[in-house]
Design a protein around this motif. Sequence first.
Motif, PDB file in Angstrom:
ATOM      1  N   GLY A  16       0.917  -1.301   0.106  1.00 30.82           N
ATOM      2  CA  GLY A  16      -0.099  -0.290   0.255  1.00 30.82           C
ATOM      3  C   GLY A  16       0.932   1.717  -0.097  1.00 30.82           C
ATOM      4  N   ASP A  17       0.099   1.895   0.342  1.00 26.65           N
ATOM      5  CA  ASP A  17       0.892   3.718  -0.148  1.00 26.65           C
ATOM      6  C   ASP A  17       0.589   4.467   1.005  1.00 26.65           C
ATOM      7  OD1 ASP A  17      -1.942   4.634   0.433  1.00 26.65           O
ATOM      8  OD2 ASP A  17      -1.722   5.479  -1.597  1.00 26.65           O
ATOM      9  N   GLY A  18       0.924   3.367   2.047  1.00 27.70           N
ATOM     10  CA  GLY A  18       0.023   4.184   3.624  1.00 27.70           C
ATOM     11  C   GLY A  18      -0.067   5.097   4.093  1.00 27.70           C
ATOM     12  N   LYS A  19      -1.237   5.285   3.450  1.00 33.92           N
ATOM     13  CA  LYS A  19      -2.196   6.743   3.467  1.00 33.92           C
ATOM     14  C   LYS A  19      -3.908   6.168   3.067  1.00 33.92           C
ATOM     15  CE  LYS A  19       0.541  10.067   0.808  1.00 33.92           C
ATOM     16  NZ  LYS A  19       0.644  11.418  -0.532  1.00 33.92           N
ATOM     17  N   GLY A  20      -4.541   6.947   3.837  1.00 34.01           N
ATOM     18  CA  GLY A  20      -5.631   6.016   3.593  1.00 34.01           C
ATOM     19  C   GLY A  20      -6.570   7.118   4.749  1.00 34.01           C
ATOM     20  N   SER A  21      -8.016   6.647   5.418  1.00 27.69           N
ATOM     21  CA  SER A  21      -9.176   7.142   6.838  1.00 27.69           C
ATOM     22  C   SER A  21      -9.586   6.026   6.653  1.00 27.69           C
ATOM     23  CB  SER A  21      -9.471   8.167   5.967  1.00 27.69           C
ATOM     24  OG  SER A  21     -10.726   7.698   5.246  1.00 27.69           O
ATOM     25  N   GLY A  22     -10.811   5.408   7.896  1.00 31.64           N
ATOM     26  CA  GLY A  22     -11.174   4.570   7.879  1.00 31.64           C
ATOM     27  C   GLY A  22     -10.414   3.356   8.731  1.00 31.64           C
ATOM     28  N   LYS A  23     -11.235   2.170   8.428  1.00 29.93           N
ATOM     29  CA  LYS A  23     -10.139   0.970   8.978  1.00 29.93           C
ATOM     30  C   LYS A  23      -8.723   0.533   8.053  1.00 29.93           C
ATOM     31  CE  LYS A  23     -12.780  -2.094  11.166  1.00 29.93           C
ATOM     32  NZ  LYS A  23     -14.201  -1.361  11.743  1.00 29.93           N
ATOM     33  N   ILE A  24      -7.657   1.080   8.502  1.00 29.21           N
ATOM     34  CA  ILE A  24      -6.652   0.313   7.743  1.00 29.21           C
ATOM     35  C   ILE A  24      -6.973  -0.182   6.559  1.00 29.21           C
ATOM     36  CG2 ILE A  24      -4.934  -0.704   9.470  1.00 29.21           C
ATOM     37  CD1 ILE A  24      -2.935   1.259   8.198  1.00 29.21           C
ATOM     38  N   GLU A 283     -10.611   3.107  14.283  1.00 28.59           N
ATOM     39  CA  GLU A 283     -11.025   4.145  12.753  1.00 28.59           C
ATOM     40  C   GLU A 283     -10.858   5.103  12.337  1.00 28.59           C
ATOM     41  OE1 GLU A 283     -15.157   2.978  11.079  1.00 28.59           O
ATOM     42  OE2 GLU A 283     -14.931   0.943  11.850  1.00 28.59           O
ATOM     43  N   PRO A 284      -8.858   5.247  11.724  1.00 30.21           N
ATOM     44  CA  PRO A 284      -8.623   6.680  12.610  1.00 30.21           C
ATOM     45  C   PRO A 284      -9.819   7.538  11.299  1.00 30.21           C
ATOM     46  CG  PRO A 284      -7.543   5.379  11.348  1.00 30.21           C
ATOM     47  CD  PRO A 284      -8.272   4.331  11.837  1.00 30.21           C
ATOM     48  N   TYR A 285      -9.441   8.988  11.668  1.00 31.19           N
ATOM     49  CA  TYR A 285     -10.032  10.199  10.387  1.00 31.19           C
ATOM     50  C   TYR A 285      -9.077  10.079   9.200  1.00 31.19           C
ATOM     51  CZ  TYR A 285     -10.934  15.004   9.009  1.00 31.19           C
ATOM     52  OH  TYR A 285     -11.255  15.935   8.539  1.00 31.19           O
ATOM     53  N   TYR A 286      -8.060  10.232   9.655  1.00 27.93           N
ATOM     54  CA  TYR A 286      -6.857  10.299   8.469  1.00 27.93           C
ATOM     55  C   TYR A 286      -5.239   9.682   8.769  1.00 27.93           C
ATOM     56  CZ  TYR A 286      -3.748  11.816   5.097  1.00 27.93           C
ATOM     57  OH  TYR A 286      -2.495  11.706   4.340  1.00 27.93           O
ATOM     58  N   PHE A 287      -5.114   8.731   8.154  1.00 33.93           N
ATOM     59  CA  PHE A 287      -3.503   8.445   8.861  1.00 33.93           C
ATOM     60  C   PHE A 287      -2.934   8.125   7.687  1.00 33.93           C
ATOM     61  CE2 PHE A 287      -5.859   4.793   7.238  1.00 33.93           C
ATOM     62  CZ  PHE A 287      -4.744   4.142   6.459  1.00 33.93           C
ATOM     63  N   ASP A 288      -1.131   8.412   7.680  1.00 40.23           N
ATOM     64  CA  ASP A 288       0.001   8.865   6.784  1.00 40.23           C
ATOM     65  C   ASP A 288       0.804   8.095   7.319  1.00 40.23           C
ATOM     66  OD1 ASP A 288       1.933   9.604   5.058  1.00 40.23           O
ATOM     67  OD2 ASP A 288       0.997  11.431   4.061  1.00 40.23           O
ATOM     68  N   LEU A 289       1.156   6.425   6.542  1.00 42.49           N
ATOM     69  CA  LEU A 289       2.835   6.099   7.447  1.00 42.49           C
ATOM     70  C   LEU A 289       3.783   6.579   7.175  1.00 42.49           C
ATOM     71  CD1 LEU A 289       0.970   2.929   8.106  1.00 42.49           C
ATOM     72  CD2 LEU A 289       0.999   4.147   9.120  1.00 42.49           C
TER      73      LEU A 289
END
Length: 303
Positions: A16-24, A283-289
């Motif tokens: 993955g690209d390490g970005k998203g929202s909700g369940k990883i 379920e994070p609002y936003y993530f960018d690892l």
Amino acid sequence: MDQEKKSIYEEISSGGDGKGSGKIQPENMDLLHQRLFETVCYFHDFCEEHGLRYFIDGGTLIGAVRGQDFVPWDDDLDVAMLRPDFNKLFELWDEYGDKENFSLYRTTDDFCAYAPIGLMRNNNSTWVREFEAGLTDRNLGVKIDIDPLDEIPDDKGKRRIQKLYAYPYVLYLTQRKAKLRETKIRRIGSAVGLALVKSKSLRNKILHVCAKHVQKYNGTGCKRVAINGFGYVRDKSVFDNREKVMLHGREFYAPGNYDAYLTRYYGDYMTKPPVEERIPLDEPYYFDLNTPAREYLASKAKG
């Protein structure tokens, strides 16, 4: 023999690209675990350098014992400390902590962590929960949970009084309504408690009074402990000794006789839950690892 059924988090964990929202997404799970691993490695090294005792716990300990690694669908990391070590951790942090790469938080008179525990966050990542979406006064990176364990008395009357103080103590440390998955009584109680006491200064006064009563038995030789003197009760004897367990290629400390400990509190912990339950809870609002939270906050400030 039929092959064991697996969840998508056991089948796919990278790419993955390490970005998203909700369940990883499953393809980002390896990267999340790497950020958690970086954080707990630093936490371990800091504790070793300063003579602090900790224990990996919960699902993290289960993963280490079951497969010497993270549970494939687990999106957090749990450690526990007896209250004296927990307090010492924060006392030492201001002078010795690596604040460039990590942040350490707990609720104080001047700062609300919105959690009844300690949090160590990885500053080189972004992990924003829904209630943190508008916060700009902290690093919002991937976190590990640090649970403070307080001694609880054997006397039933004293224990009832301690628990009476523990309820508002946890509420005003957290300053958030109970989650939907918690009991109806707890949801109503938290909503009422927050509505009745809106003043920050009054909440702090309540916290100080409650903390005194919740923590008054520490160091008195009680046989049991609980997080903030509340909820999940454990025998203190399992924390008198430590054993090392392997997690993701490195050794960390676990409670002594961890097999009996896990069996008592989790039952047949070596058996995985049903496939449909092998999913992350957060379920994070936003993530960018791959992006530091300070860059995320700067971009939000620019609009």
